[in-house]
Design an enzyme around this catalytic site. Sequence first.
Site, mmCIF file in Angstrom:
data_model
loop_
_atom_site.group_PDB
_atom_site.id
_atom_site.type_symbol
_atom_site.label_atom_id
_atom_site.label_comp_id
_atom_site.label_asym_id
_atom_site.label_seq_id
_atom_site.Cartn_x
_atom_site.Cartn_y
_atom_site.Cartn_z
ATOM 1 N N GLU A 29 60.683 24.249 53.992
ATOM 2 C CA GLU A 29 59.859 23.777 52.625
ATOM 3 C C GLU A 29 59.963 22.244 52.542
ATOM 4 O O GLU A 29 60.864 22.004 51.858
ATOM 5 C CB GLU A 29 60.591 25.127 51.937
ATOM 6 C CG GLU A 29 60.525 26.194 51.831
ATOM 7 C CD GLU A 29 60.986 26.452 49.832
ATOM 8 O OE1 GLU A 29 61.683 26.335 49.689
ATOM 9 O OE2 GLU A 29 60.158 28.192 50.837
ATOM 10 N N GLU A 74 59.171 34.419 54.550
ATOM 11 C CA GLU A 74 60.587 34.850 53.978
ATOM 12 C C GLU A 74 59.765 35.211 52.701
ATOM 13 O O GLU A 74 58.916 35.165 52.198
ATOM 14 C CB GLU A 74 61.136 33.302 53.179
ATOM 15 C CG GLU A 74 62.194 32.883 54.300
ATOM 16 C CD GLU A 74 62.917 31.373 53.479
ATOM 17 O OE1 GLU A 74 63.471 31.383 51.783
ATOM 18 O OE2 GLU A 74 63.442 31.046 53.900
#
Length: 575
Positions: A193, A340
């Site tokens: 991220e 995820e």
Amino acid sequence: MMGEDTVPQPQSSTCISLPISMCSPTSSPRHPSLLLSPFLSLLLKSLSRSGSRTKMWSYWAAVAPPLHAFRRKRGKSRALRLLFLFLALSAIYADEGAYIGVNIGTALSNMPSPTMVAALLKSQQIRNVRLYDADLAMLAALANTGIRVTVSVPNEQLLAVGQSNATAANWVARNVVAHVPAVNITAIAVGSEVLTALPNAAPLLVPALRYIHSALVAANLDGVIKVSTPHSSSLILDSFPPSQAFFNRTLEPVFVPMLKFLQSTGSYLMLNVYPYYDYLQSNGIIPLDYALFRPLPPNKEAVDANTLLHYTNVFDAVVDAAYFAMAYLNVTNLPVVVMESGWPHKGDPTTEPDATTDNANTYNSNLIRHVINSTGTPKHPGVSVPTYIYELYDEDLRPGVTSEKFWGLFDANGVPAYTLHLTGSGMLLANDTSSQTFCVAKEGADEKLLQAGIDWACGPGKVDCSPLTQGKPCYDPDTVEAHASYAFNEYYHGMGMAAGTCHFSGVAAITTTDPSHDSCLFSGSGGRNGTVLNGTSLTTSPNSTSSTSSDAHSFYQSKVVLQILEALLSGLVFL
């Protein structure tokens, strides 16, 4: 098998002799049949992409002899033979994309040893994992397990890797090349991220991807190891309806070249999808059932007014939003892998009332079924979306709100956080995570080992195997595998499903699927003898001869490929 005057016989329909010598495709350039080597090289690369890289040369050794027969048959069309071969292999590997993986975080005050982690993964039939680094001890523990591994360049190393091709090459040499093929590394996640967690490093992201990929090319591993970077789904703006979604436009100078890189290297977009947070941030607009994959009446489904596609859950809507956002940037053929996704099973009752065991159980159970059934999304039905559950262990050292510490499927001792509802979903995450578990023979396991297991269970193991004799309820089907499943399960339940009692030299596995059939009832079915415990096996059984179980599914798949190839190629000789 057990029977009156019966002797176990090899099942010829599922047996094939494998050459034991290693053979290189360039070792005999004088043979005309090796004109086929470009095709076979493509075949080997295809096999390696499916996670069978360590078996590639065995495939070649098995396929090469029948190919020589092609040369000896004159007047036959090589193009026709190759077409049949290609179609057969395409059919075999058409559904390789549907899988569930698990993330392994390490922010635990009592982190299990790497060997214990590997043992838990194997006992749960988890065959895909993502590491947040490339820990040497963990990689060593995963060696020779067949488990597909995604290693990561941590964010704190991104600066160095993104600024220096040499640094990236050293990283790959130390953390990848040094471990393959023993460790089945299939992908490298560069950062995590980065565009939202570390925006100042954004200009280095694409160079880091390119440098890592260049190092793989130099090591001749680019065909089997993909390079990508996980993104938060918060980068997708105006995400509903999905057809109107677009990526944060301020990031396009990074996002566009990144997508082009992923396209050109045959990689995929890594996306983190958390319906839990979407639900929380919607201020009541998103129903809880919609976030949890619970069935909705048609009038409650969300409809994209532009496409008229119906959405029954948040997960699909977010994935499709990513597809539409990429299409807005003229990228239309890039797969999505969810790196995820999960749901916390505990939180502050006052501020996090929906972080509950029941909700976590519901979400993850439904997610697993949704993915492994290759349901796809409304925009791309039937196109699998491989997904990694966040996460394997509760991480008690994570900062933040209470729920941050409770996303795991297990605690540090390997005890399940809750009982997944996966009956009928095979062996994945099935070991002691359901109210009903059974010990059965692994599909395609070696029959000699299965027979040895039967002999042990029905002898020293003191299992009553009389139901397996001819004329009794469990005699049919009269196969080694079926009889082994009954004997193994009786021993497992007779020992109270204690840790290590379902191993049998690595040819047994625990499943939530009830193997009972007709009048043959297995212990644990419908209240038969045995009480199901909620503990996880991290050790081998006393009757084990090896502490490392083989990748039974991959071996079975290898045998099936070779059988089909042998039958196909032998048949084509007579065309």
